[in-house]
Design an enzyme around this catalytic site. Structure first.
Site, mmCIF file in Angstrom:
data_model
loop_
_atom_site.group_PDB
_atom_site.id
_atom_site.type_symbol
_atom_site.label_atom_id
_atom_site.label_comp_id
_atom_site.label_asym_id
_atom_site.label_seq_id
_atom_site.Cartn_x
_atom_site.Cartn_y
_atom_site.Cartn_z
ATOM 1 C CE1 TYR A 27 54.999 -51.844 -43.454
ATOM 2 C CE2 TYR A 27 56.924 -51.312 -42.127
ATOM 3 C CZ TYR A 27 56.072 -52.246 -42.685
ATOM 4 O OH TYR A 27 56.297 -53.587 -42.485
ATOM 5 N NE ARG A 65 69.620 -40.652 -4.785
ATOM 6 C CZ ARG A 65 69.227 -39.595 -4.070
ATOM 7 N NH1 ARG A 65 69.531 -39.510 -2.780
ATOM 8 N NH2 ARG A 65 68.535 -38.635 -4.644
ATOM 9 C CB CYS A 125 60.816 -50.984 -40.744
ATOM 10 S SG CYS A 125 60.728 -50.222 -42.371
ATOM 11 C CG MET A 126 59.733 -54.546 -35.313
ATOM 12 S SD MET A 126 58.661 -55.987 -35.152
ATOM 13 C CE MET A 126 57.068 -55.199 -34.927
ATOM 14 C CG ASP A 127 62.490 -56.349 -37.530
ATOM 15 O OD1 ASP A 127 62.577 -56.428 -36.284
ATOM 16 O OD2 ASP A 127 61.520 -56.794 -38.167
ATOM 17 C CG HIS A 158 65.091 -37.769 -6.641
ATOM 18 N ND1 HIS A 158 66.268 -38.395 -6.963
ATOM 19 C CD2 HIS A 158 64.588 -37.290 -7.802
ATOM 20 C CE1 HIS A 158 66.480 -38.296 -8.271
ATOM 21 N NE2 HIS A 158 65.473 -37.631 -8.805
ATOM 22 N NE ARG A 198 60.220 -40.292 -8.085
ATOM 23 C CZ ARG A 198 61.365 -40.486 -8.724
ATOM 24 N NH1 ARG A 198 61.360 -40.711 -10.032
ATOM 25 N NH2 ARG A 198 62.517 -40.467 -8.083
ATOM 26 C CE LYS A 220 67.124 -44.636 -11.880
ATOM 27 N NZ LYS A 220 66.078 -43.846 -11.225
#
Length: 368
Positions: free
Chosen positions: A263, A218, A309-311, A165, A135, A40
């Site tokens: 930043y 699992r 930073c983002m990138d 689980h 859950r 998953k």
């Protein structure tokens, strides 16, 4: 999201490590217990399809996913082994599951009662019992009795499994685990054990509780070489980390005393420092809180300076290095190794979250 192939940042997945971990678990549980590889969330960030194929070759009997789309992706790639969807799937998609021979989880009685209006062929079902995770799953014995009646008597339902689980199987404190065991045993007194599969065993239950009451394991996070307990418990066999995260230096400059970086100007240069820039950031899954974490370059540890930073992000190095010098964030670099667990501890999370957070912008490269 399109992978950024024309950029040096990438995830490298060692498929031999995945096979190694799964084979060790298969040897531990023995031939009478099937292993379903949990792929998953895009194989916990490693790449679902390639991991699934490797796991099958290493001895997995089937696969587990979290939703129907993940199962369909595997089918579309040509994978034909059993696939179990571990969580809720809307009744309106039951015909799609039947068409593609995908096994669904029954999470509540109302869902089971509504099946008749949607079945157009044989559907395999595993019944989920909530023993303390809170859950999804049945908890009421009366509802279990009614669910069993429908699941066993309907001509188009193959009642294949019963499972739960365990929420604290990765803890040295076994009190709650034992409480869940009692609840599951009580459920089995109502439901019986005539189904093909009974399973309580995630990675942690398999590693530290002898796959209790399971003829199906699992196998999830441990297949990727990561310890489900973090560092609390030691596995009975060594786990090989399968994932490496690496990039390259794209810019480097010598900065002067009191100059600021990033930043918010959160880092200030002291005297004179070499600062290198890497093309990877929080849009790739590296949290801003990794500021200060040490990455590996030519067998040395160097800190991330300034906010991520983002990138891009910046690191402080000892001297000038060539553009294109490899930088390892997680994995092996000239004899030094950065574990994913160390990164998880640095940002106060679990190893699962580190790998699952790595976005599809990072290309996945597979090695053996």
């Amino acid at each position: 999201m399109i992978p950024s192939y024309h950029r040096p940042s990438k995830v490298i997945v060692d498929l031999d490590a995945i096979a190694f971990n799964l084979k060790n678990e298969k040897e531990k549980v023995g031939p009478s217990t099937d292993i379903f590889a949990v792929v998953k969330a895009n194989g916990y960030g490693h790449g679902a399809i390639e991991v699934a194929k490797t796991a099958i070759c290493a001895g997995a009997s089937g696969l587990c996913v979290s939703n129907l789309d993940e199962a369909l992706e595997l089918r579309e790639s040509g994978i034909q082994v059993p696939i179990l969807v571990l969580s809720y799937v809307s009744l309106k998609y039951v015909p799609l599951a039947v068409e593609h021979q995908i096994t669904l989880t029954a999470t509540n009685l109302e869902w089971i009662q509504g099946l008749d209006d949607y079945l157009n062929g044989v559907l395999k079902i595993h019944l989920k019992i909530d023993t303390g995770m809170g859950r999804v799953g049945l908890t009421n014995p009366k509802e279990m009795m009614e669910a069993k009646k429908i699941l066993t008597e309907h001509k188009w339902i193959d009642f294949e499994g019963i499972f739960t689980h365990m929420s604290k199987a990765d803890s040295s404190d076994s009190h709650y685990f034992n409480q869940q065991k009692e609840r599951f045993n009580d459920a089995l007194l109502v439901l019986g054990k005539e189904v093909k599969y009974i399973h309580t065993s995630n990675s942690a239950t398999a590693l530290w509780h002898d796959a209790w009451e399971s003829n199906l394991v699992r196998f999830g996070i441990a297949m990727y070489g990561l310890n489900p307990s973090g560092t609390e418990l030691k596995p009975s066999f060594p786990l090989k980390q399968a994932l490496t995260l690496e990039t390259e230096i794209i810019h480097i400059k010598q900065m002067n005393d009191q100059e600021k970086i990033g930043y918010g100007a959160t880092y200030e240069v002291k005297e004179s420092e070499w600062i290198a820039t890497l093309p990877i950031g929080y849009a790739d899954g590296l949290r801003r809180s990794f500021q200060g974490f040490e990455v590996l370059v030519e067998g040395e540890r160097y800190p991330i300076v300034g906010r991520i930073c983002m990138d891009q992000l910046m690191i402080k190095v000892k001297h000038e290095l060539p553009i294109g010098t490899k930088v390892t964030i997680f994995g092996l670099n000239d004899g030094l190794f950065n574990t994913i667990q160390s990164g998880a501890e640095y940002v106060d999370t679990i190893n699962y979250e580190i790998t699952c957070a790595l976005t599809d912008r990072l290309p996945r490269e597979y090695i053996k």
